[in-house]
Structure formats: structure tokens, C-alpha cells
Design a protein around this motif. Structure first.
Motif, short mmCIF file in Angstrom:
data_model
loop_
_atom_site.label_atom_id
_atom_site.label_comp_id
_atom_site.label_asym_id
_atom_site.label_seq_id
_atom_site.Cartn_x
_atom_site.Cartn_y
_atom_site.Cartn_z
N ASN A 13 -8.69 3.38 9.68
CA ASN A 13 -9.79 2.60 9.09
C ASN A 13 -10.98 3.51 8.85
N GLY A 14 -12.02 2.96 8.25
CA GLY A 14 -13.23 3.73 7.99
C GLY A 14 -13.30 4.22 6.55
N ARG A 15 -14.17 5.21 6.32
CA ARG A 15 -14.35 5.81 5.01
C ARG A 15 -13.20 6.79 4.72
N PRO A 16 -13.06 7.23 3.46
CA PRO A 16 -11.89 8.04 3.11
C PRO A 16 -11.66 9.27 4.00
N TYR A 17 -12.67 10.09 4.23
CA TYR A 17 -12.46 11.28 5.03
C TYR A 17 -12.10 10.91 6.47
N GLU A 18 -12.78 9.91 7.03
CA GLU A 18 -12.50 9.48 8.40
C GLU A 18 -11.06 8.96 8.53
N GLY A 20 -8.58 9.83 6.71
CA GLY A 20 -7.69 10.97 6.60
C GLY A 20 -7.55 11.73 7.91
N VAL A 21 -8.67 11.93 8.60
CA VAL A 21 -8.63 12.64 9.88
C VAL A 21 -7.78 11.87 10.88
N GLN A 22 -7.98 10.56 10.95
CA GLN A 22 -7.17 9.74 11.86
C GLN A 22 -5.68 9.86 11.52
N TYR A 23 -5.37 9.82 10.26
CA TYR A 23 -4.00 9.92 9.77
C TYR A 23 -3.40 11.27 10.16
N GLY A 24 -4.10 12.34 9.87
CA GLY A 24 -3.59 13.67 10.17
C GLY A 24 -3.33 13.88 11.64
N ARG A 25 -4.24 13.39 12.48
CA ARG A 25 -4.07 13.55 13.92
C ARG A 25 -2.90 12.71 14.44
N GLU A 72 -11.15 13.50 -0.86
CA GLU A 72 -11.81 13.40 0.46
C GLU A 72 -10.80 12.98 1.52
N GLU A 73 -9.98 12.01 1.19
CA GLU A 73 -8.98 11.52 2.14
C GLU A 73 -7.98 12.63 2.47
N MET A 74 -7.57 13.37 1.44
CA MET A 74 -6.63 14.48 1.67
C MET A 74 -7.26 15.57 2.52
N ARG A 75 -8.54 15.85 2.32
CA ARG A 75 -9.21 16.86 3.17
C ARG A 75 -9.22 16.39 4.62
N GLY A 76 -9.40 15.09 4.82
CA GLY A 76 -9.35 14.56 6.17
C GLY A 76 -7.98 14.71 6.79
N ILE A 77 -6.93 14.43 6.01
CA ILE A 77 -5.57 14.60 6.53
C ILE A 77 -5.34 16.06 6.92
N ALA A 78 -5.75 16.96 6.03
CA ALA A 78 -5.57 18.40 6.29
C ALA A 78 -6.30 18.81 7.57
N ASP A 79 -7.53 18.36 7.73
CA ASP A 79 -8.30 18.73 8.92
C ASP A 79 -7.69 18.10 10.17
N VAL A 153 -3.71 1.00 6.10
CA VAL A 153 -5.10 1.37 5.85
C VAL A 153 -5.95 0.11 5.83
N GLN A 154 -6.89 0.02 6.76
CA GLN A 154 -7.82 -1.10 6.84
C GLN A 154 -9.20 -0.57 6.45
N ARG A 155 -9.85 -1.25 5.49
CA ARG A 155 -11.06 -0.65 4.93
C ARG A 155 -12.00 -1.70 4.36
N ASP A 156 -13.20 -1.24 4.07
CA ASP A 156 -14.22 -2.08 3.46
C ASP A 156 -14.40 -1.79 1.97
N ASP A 157 -13.77 -0.72 1.46
CA ASP A 157 -13.97 -0.31 0.07
C ASP A 157 -12.81 -0.71 -0.84
#
Length: 380
Positions: A13-18, A20-25, A72-79, A153-157
């Protein structure tokens, strides 16, 4: 009958980058496995690091032009997974990246683009529950049973969505909280790769982003593509359509009098067949009976339940070239199989998924709301 490890469930959940980070981890091992798989294929095709960067960079630009938040989401996944950002772009453009690499390095060995699949849509008029049903067998590299996940994916956008996807990808087969569902499968024509368009995985995600079904139709019908693809769309309120797409044109197919759409990997639209050359027959001749088999099996039932749909997709007629494929050697030496069976009821927000269904009958029920549940194996 073996029981395979069920696909991991990742909820973010959260914004795209956030997100992505959750997903990647959460899916770090599978994301790295996806990146390694397709990276090794590019290496086998003889691509230098600089050539690979240029190829992937081109698709990064096209994705950013469609929607910068996807990058942005992909950068989060990568990170989150601690892999290079370019590897995540590669996963999300893998059909186009591998095909263009093969076209540029025609003498090299590589696997064929047999993202096979047999898909089915059942209108509410034929459904045992009165709800639209949407299902698919995904045929691809057998080792992808170790890289698949189910992502929520749960989101506000935008609408929440649930998708079965290769780890690192933004979407594949899935549905959203607005009742839009999508599956897609391989087609091939003489127009392929005469231009470069938006990667198919990103187009599928664009569909799941839509809160209005008409905009999902528009995304499929009007977005430029690099290659052909068959895209099946469902609407929980009671509508289904299939678009046979080439790079710059989409040919609609509607449910027949039996309130079904079934599609495999050959062109069906008379208009499309008059305008295009189907170049995929060499690699998917079994397509011509796979859709016929599923139609026949479904039409044995006056009303169709999820279990009926599963049984039709378990069909082993013509095995190993069957609706439900056991692992077998592909046309270019890779091992292919039906990697996953996905059966959705969008009105209920439920998706049943079984890994390697030719060898395994256990499904997990994933939900837009609530936790996954392991289901009892259906009777054979």
C-alpha cells in the motif's frame, strides 16, 4: 499427483515508490530470480552491457511517457530487492526486450515467444453464481513456477487490484476493485516489431488502473504496441470482450450465443485474418484444438461454476500439446509448461491460482480483501 509450493502473496500500500519498496523486500528472492533468468537470456543472445543498457533504456523512456509513476514504482522494487533498476525495467518489458534482441541477433539461440495460454470468459447468463467468470492457463517457461507471485495493491490513487505476475512485474492476469478483469495471451503476425510501443505488461497494468471499464477498453484498443497480443477483458457488471491486437489495430470478438469467449493462440477475427498473416502457427499448431476443447467441455454444463471452469482447463487431450501442459521441451530447447491456472470471479474479488496444474490440483484463493486460503484439491 505432486503438490507444488503455492505462489507467495505480497500485499502493498501507499504511494508508488513506497509500494515498490514493500514489494521488492517481500519478494526479494523471486525478483532476483526473474532478473537473473532474463538477464542470462540476453547474455546468451550475445548482448554486451552497453547494448543491453541501450535496449532497456528505450523501453524505460516509453514507460515513462505513458505514466511516470510506473518508473517510481519500479525504482522502489529495485531498491527493495537490491537489484539494478534496469533489471526491473527488463522484467516489465521482457516480451519486447527478448524479441528485439533476437531480431537484432538473428543468428543467436534463444527461446521462442511462446507465452502460450488458453483463456475463457463466462458471462453471468451462463455462470452458476450469476457472476462473470474469467480464467486462463498461462503457458511459458517451466522455471517461472519459482518466480510467480500474487500481488495485491491497496491504494488511494486508483482502484485496488490483485494480479498474478512474474516477480518484479507490475501486472499480468488480474482484476481490480472496480470489477475490471484482464488476461492476455500470445498472438503473432507479420506486423510484429515494425514499430516499438508500450510493453504489454505495462498495458495490462494500465487496464487494472482504470476505475471505469470504458477507459480499460480504450487503453487496450488505442495504445501502440510492439507486437501482437490477445487481450481478454471482463466487467463484473456483466460484459466480456476479446481484443485480438496487432501493433496498430485491435479487432474485437464478442461472446457467442453460448455466452462464452474462449481464445488460444491463433487469430479468429475474420477481419483480422483478411488483413494479416498469422505467423505463429509453426510454434502453436495445438492452438487450433485447445480453444475448441475448452468450448466443448464448458458447453457440457447448462450453468458453469468455477470448478467446471477449472476442469475444462485441466484438459489433457493431445498431451503434452494440451490445454493443460505438463513440462516438456520447447521449440528452442527450453522447458515449457502450464505454469499457472488462474480463475477469477471479479464481483467477489476472488482469484484462485494453482501452480503447475498438470502436476498439481491445489489452489490458493487470493482476495482483494482478506487473507489467502488454501483450497482442497478438486476431484479429477
Amino acid at each position: 499427483m505432486s503438490t507444488f509450493q503455492q505462489f507467495p502473496f505480497v500485499s502493498v500500500n501507499g504511494r508508488p515508490y513506497e509500494r515498490g519498496v514493500q514489494y521488492g523486500r517481500a519478494a526479494v528472492g523471486r525478483v532476483r530470480a526473474s532478473a537473473a533468468m532474463y538477464g542470462q537470456t540476453l547474455h546468451a543472445l550475445g548482448y554486451s552491457a552497453s547494448a543491453r543498457a541501450a535496449l532497456i533504456g528505450h523501453f524505460e523512456t516509453m514507460i515513462g511517457e505513458l505514466d511516470a509513476s510506473y518508473l517510481e514504482e519500479m525504482r522502489g522494487i529495485a531498491d527493495g530487492a537490491d537489484v539494478p533498476f534496469a533489471d526491473i525495467v527488463m522484467i516489465n518489458a521482457r516480451t519486447e526486450v527478448l524479441a528485439k534482441a533476437r531480431a537484432d541477433k538473428a543468428e543467436a539461440e534463444g527461446e521462442a515467444l511462446l507465452d502460450g495460454c488458453t483463456g475463457a470468459l463466462v458471462l453471468p447468463e451462463r455462470s452458476a453464481t450469476g457472476n462473470l467468470l474469467h480464467a486462463q492457463n498461462w503457458d511459458w517457461r517451466a522455471d517461472c513456477v519459482e518466480t510467480g507471485i500474487v500481488l495485491r495493491v491497496q491504494r488511494d490513487d486508483g482502484p485496488d487490484f490483485l494480479t498474478f505476475v512474474e516477480a518484479g512485474g507490475l501486472a499480468r492476469s488480474g482484476m481490480n476493485s472496480a470489477g475490471v478483469s484482464i488476461t492476455a495471451n500470445y498472438l503473432e503476425s507479420d506486423r510484429d516489431f515494425k514499430q516499438l510501443g508500450v510493453p504489454l505488461a505495462i498495458l495490462r497494468r494500465k487496464v487494472l488502473d482504470q476505475p471505469v471499464f470504458a477507459n480499460a477498453l480504450k487503453a487496450v484498443a488505442t495504445t501502440p504496441k510492439s507486437c501482437s497480443n490477445n487481450i481478454m477483458l471482463g466487467m463484473a457488471e456483466g460484459f466480456a470482450i476479446d481484443f485480438e491486437c496487432t501493433t496498430n489495430e485491435a479487432f474485437p470478438l464478442y461472446p457467442g450465443a453460448d455466452n462464452l469467449i474462449v481464445h488460444a493462440n491463433h487469430w479468429v477475427s475474420p477481419v483480422a485474418r483478411a488483413k494479416l498473416v498469422d505467423t505463429g502457427c509453426e510454434n502453436s499448431a495445438d492452438s487450433y484444438y485447445r480453444d475448441w476443447r475448452v468450448h466443448k467441455l464448458l458447453n457440457q454444463h447448462e450453468t458453469i461454476s468455477r470448478d467446471d471452469l477449472k476442469q475444462a482447463l485441466f484438459d489433457d487431450f493431445g498431451t503434452p500439446f494440451s490445454v493443460c501442459r505438463p513440462p516438456r521441451e520447447g521449440v528452442r530447447h527450453s522447458i515449457t509448461a502450464t505454469v499457472a491456472m488462474v480463475v477469477m470471479e471479479p464481483a467477489l474479488g476472488e482469484m484462485d491460482v494453482a501452480p503447475m496444474p498438470a502436476l498439481n490440483r491445489r489452489f490458493t484463493r487470493y482476495r482483494l480483501k482478506g487473507d489467502p486460503v488454501l483450497l482442497d484439491a478438486p476431484s479429477v
